[in-house]
Design a protein around this motif. Structure first.
Motif, PDB file in Angstrom:
ATOM      1  N   THR A  35       0.855  -1.175   0.000  1.00  0.00           N
ATOM      2  CA  THR A  35       0.000   0.000   0.000  1.00  0.00           C
ATOM      3  C   THR A  35       0.895   1.230   0.000  1.00  0.00           C
ATOM      4  OG1 THR A  35      -0.042   0.102   2.423  1.00  0.00           O
ATOM      5  CG2 THR A  35      -1.762  -1.228   1.358  1.00  0.00           C
ATOM      6  N   THR A  36       0.323   2.371  -0.208  1.00  0.00           N
ATOM      7  CA  THR A  36       1.126   3.601  -0.222  1.00  0.00           C
ATOM      8  C   THR A  36       1.867   3.790   1.095  1.00  0.00           C
ATOM      9  OG1 THR A  36      -0.392   4.644  -1.783  1.00  0.00           O
ATOM     10  CG2 THR A  36       1.043   6.096  -0.508  1.00  0.00           C
ATOM     11  N   SER A  37       1.164   3.605   2.212  1.00  0.00           N
ATOM     12  CA  SER A  37       1.812   3.774   3.520  1.00  0.00           C
ATOM     13  C   SER A  37       2.810   2.655   3.781  1.00  0.00           C
ATOM     14  CB  SER A  37       0.768   3.821   4.635  1.00  0.00           C
ATOM     15  OG  SER A  37      -0.002   2.627   4.666  1.00  0.00           O
ATOM     16  N   GLY A  38       2.475   1.425   3.357  1.00  0.00           N
ATOM     17  CA  GLY A  38       3.389   0.310   3.546  1.00  0.00           C
ATOM     18  C   GLY A  38       4.680   0.501   2.777  1.00  0.00           C
ATOM     19  N   ILE A  39       4.571   0.998   1.564  1.00  0.00           N
ATOM     20  CA  ILE A  39       5.751   1.254   0.729  1.00  0.00           C
ATOM     21  C   ILE A  39       6.671   2.273   1.404  1.00  0.00           C
ATOM     22  CG2 ILE A  39       6.479   2.389  -1.416  1.00  0.00           C
ATOM     23  CD1 ILE A  39       4.017   1.039  -2.731  1.00  0.00           C
ATOM     24  N   ALA A  73      10.456   1.244   2.555  1.00  0.00           N
ATOM     25  CA  ALA A  73      11.575   1.946   1.930  1.00  0.00           C
ATOM     26  C   ALA A  73      12.390   2.722   2.964  1.00  0.00           C
ATOM     27  CB  ALA A  73      11.069   2.873   0.836  1.00  0.00           C
ATOM     28  N   ALA A  74      11.705   3.345   3.912  1.00  0.00           N
ATOM     29  CA  ALA A  74      12.417   4.110   4.942  1.00  0.00           C
ATOM     30  C   ALA A  74      13.240   3.184   5.833  1.00  0.00           C
ATOM     31  CB  ALA A  74      11.421   4.903   5.787  1.00  0.00           C
ATOM     32  N   ALA A  75      12.661   2.049   6.221  1.00  0.00           N
ATOM     33  CA  ALA A  75      13.375   1.106   7.090  1.00  0.00           C
ATOM     34  C   ALA A  75      14.586   0.521   6.380  1.00  0.00           C
ATOM     35  CB  ALA A  75      12.432  -0.014   7.533  1.00  0.00           C
ATOM     36  N   ALA A  76      14.419   0.163   5.093  1.00  0.00           N
ATOM     37  CA  ALA A  76      15.538  -0.396   4.337  1.00  0.00           C
ATOM     38  C   ALA A  76      16.621   0.663   4.123  1.00  0.00           C
ATOM     39  CB  ALA A  76      15.051  -0.944   3.001  1.00  0.00           C
ATOM     40  N   GLY A  77      16.235   1.861   3.744  1.00  0.00           N
ATOM     41  CA  GLY A  77      17.200   2.925   3.489  1.00  0.00           C
ATOM     42  C   GLY A  77      18.016   3.288   4.715  1.00  0.00           C
ATOM     43  N   ALA A  78      17.382   3.227   5.888  1.00  0.00           N
ATOM     44  CA  ALA A  78      18.077   3.576   7.129  1.00  0.00           C
ATOM     45  C   ALA A  78      19.226   2.623   7.438  1.00  0.00           C
ATOM     46  CB  ALA A  78      17.085   3.589   8.290  1.00  0.00           C
ATOM     47  N   LEU A 111       7.245   0.598  -5.149  1.00  0.00           N
ATOM     48  CA  LEU A 111       8.125   0.108  -4.083  1.00  0.00           C
ATOM     49  C   LEU A 111       9.549  -0.048  -4.603  1.00  0.00           C
ATOM     50  CD1 LEU A 111       8.689  -1.139  -1.281  1.00  0.00           C
ATOM     51  CD2 LEU A 111       7.944  -3.344  -2.219  1.00  0.00           C
ATOM     52  N   ILE A 112       9.682  -0.630  -5.779  1.00  0.00           N
ATOM     53  CA  ILE A 112      11.007  -0.809  -6.381  1.00  0.00           C
ATOM     54  C   ILE A 112      11.690   0.534  -6.598  1.00  0.00           C
ATOM     55  CG2 ILE A 112      12.154  -1.473  -8.536  1.00  0.00           C
ATOM     56  CD1 ILE A 112      10.064  -3.810  -8.619  1.00  0.00           C
ATOM     57  N   GLU A 113      10.944   1.489  -7.106  1.00  0.00           N
ATOM     58  CA  GLU A 113      11.512   2.816  -7.361  1.00  0.00           C
ATOM     59  C   GLU A 113      12.045   3.442  -6.082  1.00  0.00           C
ATOM     60  OE1 GLU A 113      10.338   6.723  -9.984  1.00  0.00           O
ATOM     61  OE2 GLU A 113       8.740   5.741  -8.856  1.00  0.00           O
ATOM     62  N   LYS A 114      11.297   3.319  -4.999  1.00  0.00           N
ATOM     63  CA  LYS A 114      11.737   3.911  -3.737  1.00  0.00           C
ATOM     64  C   LYS A 114      12.917   3.136  -3.144  1.00  0.00           C
ATOM     65  CE  LYS A 114       7.495   6.314  -2.454  1.00  0.00           C
ATOM     66  NZ  LYS A 114       8.155   7.639  -2.575  1.00  0.00           N
ATOM     67  N   LEU A 115      12.887   1.811  -3.270  1.00  0.00           N
ATOM     68  CA  LEU A 115      13.985   1.015  -2.733  1.00  0.00           C
ATOM     69  C   LEU A 115      15.271   1.225  -3.513  1.00  0.00           C
ATOM     70  CD1 LEU A 115      12.141  -2.366  -2.035  1.00  0.00           C
ATOM     71  CD2 LEU A 115      13.096  -0.813  -0.313  1.00  0.00           C
TER      72      LEU A 115
END
Length: 296
Positions: free
Chosen positions: A58-62, A66-71, A102-106
């Protein structure tokens, strides 16, 4: 009177379980693993491993994923399959554009490798044209799609075995039964791995660790079982989404001789939307140079 009291008590307990499950399903826990390998590149490699996103796509899930992975500042992000949800009777249960988003943000955190799970396979078999369009969009957003293929990144060979549907079916209700995997199966799909390199096998089902080790995998990354739905102290996961009970490979680290498997608990759910003591997981895996002695 006693019967009514028992009914009310059972209803209250069930309600508390559902509330607890609802709370857990919204969480995201970062689990960290260390893998030592003699063929690891100097300086090591950090992997953010994501599997079974399902209803969290979902938008919020994405944003949260992405934030958790990026951190964690990974060198590479691996999507281990079942990012989408597909039902043979109902078709797609998600908006595939969200998977591309999701891919784009990751991709801002690192290169994104996308390995197929059983839901991607069902989608491909049922709607091949739509699946081709979906994979093209994922590539345009930055994913390197792996399906019965290999790529080399920073000196490590990454393989994806897109298992046939027979390797996901339960053979007998309620128990561990599985389809036998011939010794030649992975060789036919992937060839023979280079023993002078570290070989990482992306294989969505965790039921074939022994076969993966015999093929030549050093590390296997799997998901599929969503952690076992309800995790019990000492006993582990109670039930897979396929209604098999007490399958030990539901989550965590497992070993077979020189091969190690990490099983992600998944981020979302489908069908059986229940999690108790089974927090959704983002796996962070640090591969480090070693003298040949395995350590996790």
């Amino acid at each position: 009177m006693i019967a009514m009291t028992c009914i009310l008590l059972a209803a209250a307990v069930a309600g508390l379980f559902l509330l607890r499950s609802s709370h857990e399903r919204k969480q995201l826990r970062v689990e960290k693993y260390n893998i030592d390998n003699i063929h690891s590149p100097e300086g090591g490699l950090r992997i953010a491993f994501i599997s079974d996103v399902h209803d969290r796509l979902t938008t919020s899930g994405i944003e949260e994923i992405a934030a958790a992975a990026g951190a964690e500042k990974p060198d590479v992000v691996i999507l281990g399959g079942d990012i989408i949800t597909f039902n043979r009777k109902k078709g797609l249960i998600c908006d595939t554009r969200l998977a591309a988003e999701l891919i784009e943000k990751l991709s801002g955190a690192g290169p994104v490798f996308y390995a197929e799970g059983n839901h991607e396979l069902k989608f491909k078999e049922a709607l091949p044209s739509e699946y081709e369009a979906f994979t093209l969009e994922c590539k345009l957003k930055g994913a390197l799609l792996l399906s019965d293929s290999r790529l080399t990144y920073k000196g490590i060979d990454f393989y994806c075995a897109a298992l046939g549907q027979e390797y996901y079916r339960k053979m007998f209700p309620g128990i561990r039964g599985k389809q036998r995997m011939p010794q030649s199966y992975l060789i036919k799909k992937l060839g023979i791995p280079d023993t002078k390199k570290m070989n990482v096998l992306l294989m969505h089902s965790p039921m074939y660790l022994k076969e993966a080790g015999e093929w030549g995998a050093d590390l296997v990354l799997s998901g599929h079982f969503h952690g076992g739905t309800i995790r019990l102290p000492l006993l582990g996961g109670l039930m897979t989404p396929q209604f098999q009970f007490f399958v030990k490979e539901c989550a965590g680290v497992h070993k077979e001789k020189n091969c190690t498997m990490i099983v992600n608990r998944g981020i979302g759910t489908h069908s059986v939307k229940l999690r108790i003591n089974d927090l959704p997981e983002l796996s962070i895996i640090d591969i480090r140079k070693s003298d040949g002695r395995a350590d996790i």
